[in-house]
Design a protein around this motif. Sequence first.
Motif, PDB file in Angstrom:
ATOM      1  N   ALA A  43      22.830  -9.862  -1.419  1.00 50.82           N
ATOM      2  CA  ALA A  43      21.263  -9.759  -1.929  1.00 50.82           C
ATOM      3  C   ALA A  43      20.450 -10.221  -0.699  1.00 50.82           C
ATOM      4  CB  ALA A  43      21.027 -10.479  -3.083  1.00 50.82           C
ATOM      5  N   HIS A  44      20.862 -11.353   0.131  1.00 51.81           N
ATOM      6  CA  HIS A  44      19.894 -11.752   1.388  1.00 51.81           C
ATOM      7  C   HIS A  44      20.217 -10.471   2.210  1.00 51.81           C
ATOM      8  CE1 HIS A  44      17.960 -14.213   3.857  1.00 51.81           C
ATOM      9  NE2 HIS A  44      18.799 -14.175   4.838  1.00 51.81           N
ATOM     10  N   GLY A  45      21.152  -9.825   2.601  1.00 53.99           N
ATOM     11  CA  GLY A  45      21.164  -9.111   3.540  1.00 53.99           C
ATOM     12  C   GLY A  45      20.538  -7.924   3.189  1.00 53.99           C
ATOM     13  N   GLY A  46      20.510  -7.496   1.855  1.00 53.48           N
ATOM     14  CA  GLY A  46      19.689  -6.443   1.454  1.00 53.48           C
ATOM     15  C   GLY A  46      18.221  -6.653   1.780  1.00 53.48           C
ATOM     16  N   LEU A  78      17.951  -6.597   5.834  1.00 52.05           N
ATOM     17  CA  LEU A  78      18.105  -5.497   6.624  1.00 52.05           C
ATOM     18  C   LEU A  78      16.969  -4.503   6.080  1.00 52.05           C
ATOM     19  CD1 LEU A  78      21.669  -5.747   7.441  1.00 52.05           C
ATOM     20  CD2 LEU A  78      19.783  -6.113   9.129  1.00 52.05           C
ATOM     21  N   GLY A  79      16.849  -4.719   4.698  1.00 56.24           N
ATOM     22  CA  GLY A  79      16.086  -3.666   3.969  1.00 56.24           C
ATOM     23  C   GLY A  79      14.572  -3.601   4.585  1.00 56.24           C
ATOM     24  N   ALA A  80      14.063  -4.789   5.166  1.00 55.34           N
ATOM     25  CA  ALA A  80      13.052  -4.668   5.809  1.00 55.34           C
ATOM     26  C   ALA A  80      12.807  -4.186   7.086  1.00 55.34           C
ATOM     27  CB  ALA A  80      12.517  -6.149   5.788  1.00 55.34           C
ATOM     28  N   VAL A 137      12.134   0.853   9.584  1.00 57.44           N
ATOM     29  CA  VAL A 137      11.363   1.003  11.033  1.00 57.44           C
ATOM     30  C   VAL A 137      12.509   1.444  11.920  1.00 57.44           C
ATOM     31  CG1 VAL A 137      10.180  -0.291  12.781  1.00 57.44           C
ATOM     32  CG2 VAL A 137       9.804  -0.818  10.240  1.00 57.44           C
ATOM     33  N   TRP A 138      13.458   0.759  12.197  1.00 53.49           N
ATOM     34  CA  TRP A 138      14.561   1.176  13.132  1.00 53.49           C
ATOM     35  C   TRP A 138      15.139   2.783  13.244  1.00 53.49           C
ATOM     36  CZ3 TRP A 138      18.535  -3.127  14.516  1.00 53.49           C
ATOM     37  CH2 TRP A 138      19.022  -2.891  15.875  1.00 53.49           C
ATOM     38  N   TYR A 139      15.357   3.179  11.698  1.00 51.79           N
ATOM     39  CA  TYR A 139      15.796   4.505  11.547  1.00 51.79           C
ATOM     40  C   TYR A 139      14.691   5.608  12.000  1.00 51.79           C
ATOM     41  CZ  TYR A 139      20.306   3.705   9.627  1.00 51.79           C
ATOM     42  OH  TYR A 139      21.556   3.487   9.381  1.00 51.79           O
ATOM     43  N   ILE A 140      13.289   5.280  11.414  1.00 53.33           N
ATOM     44  CA  ILE A 140      12.115   6.133  11.846  1.00 53.33           C
ATOM     45  C   ILE A 140      11.802   6.289  13.352  1.00 53.33           C
ATOM     46  CG2 ILE A 140       9.822   6.801  11.075  1.00 53.33           C
ATOM     47  CD1 ILE A 140      11.934   7.452   8.862  1.00 53.33           C
ATOM     48  N   ILE A 193      20.127   1.671  -4.468  1.00 48.86           N
ATOM     49  CA  ILE A 193      21.097   0.653  -4.661  1.00 48.86           C
ATOM     50  C   ILE A 193      20.520  -0.718  -4.227  1.00 48.86           C
ATOM     51  CG2 ILE A 193      23.651  -0.210  -4.595  1.00 48.86           C
ATOM     52  CD1 ILE A 193      24.248   2.939  -4.541  1.00 48.86           C
ATOM     53  N   ASN A 194      20.193  -0.554  -2.909  1.00 48.31           N
ATOM     54  CA  ASN A 194      19.756  -1.841  -2.321  1.00 48.31           C
ATOM     55  C   ASN A 194      18.788  -2.244  -2.879  1.00 48.31           C
ATOM     56  OD1 ASN A 194      19.944  -3.645   0.243  1.00 48.31           O
ATOM     57  ND2 ASN A 194      18.010  -2.625   0.644  1.00 48.31           N
TER      58      ASN A 194
END
Length: 148
Positions: free
Chosen positions: A44-47, A50-52, A56-59, A102-103
């Motif tokens: 959950a913490h990783g989600g 990294l979800g934040a 930005v990194w992908y785009i 899911i994330n």
Amino acid sequence: MLSTLEVFTTVIVGLMVGVEFSVAFVMHPILNALPEDSGQLGHAHGGRMLGAVMPVWYIGSLVLVAIWVVAGWHHDGTGLVVGAAVLLILSVIMSLLLLVPINNRNKTWTPENRPADWKQQMKRWERFHYVRVAVIVAAFTLLVAALV
């Protein structure tokens, strides 16, 4: 100027690949080996963390590759860069349709409110993530090939 963009873009995409590879093959196996509550809280913490960052990194990576395509349109290797762009677009689409839903659920779970099938949902996320890692590794490979 173009060569600076090429190297910068390749490094940024390469770092993203490294992070996602580490999530798949290092972090998730570690978290999955922890006792249930600890592992689930780590997921959950990783989600959340990294979800934040990753959107930005992908785009940002996709934008850099698109700029490379436009700036280097008449240079050797542009077809490889276009191929990388297509793969990065695929990775974003996969993320939005398969992984993010899911994330978004996972990052709110606690031992008190997680669903009974939380492990199955995390395994589904991991399977989709393995495919996404393969896609972005292929995109990175095309970018490296375009440099040489």
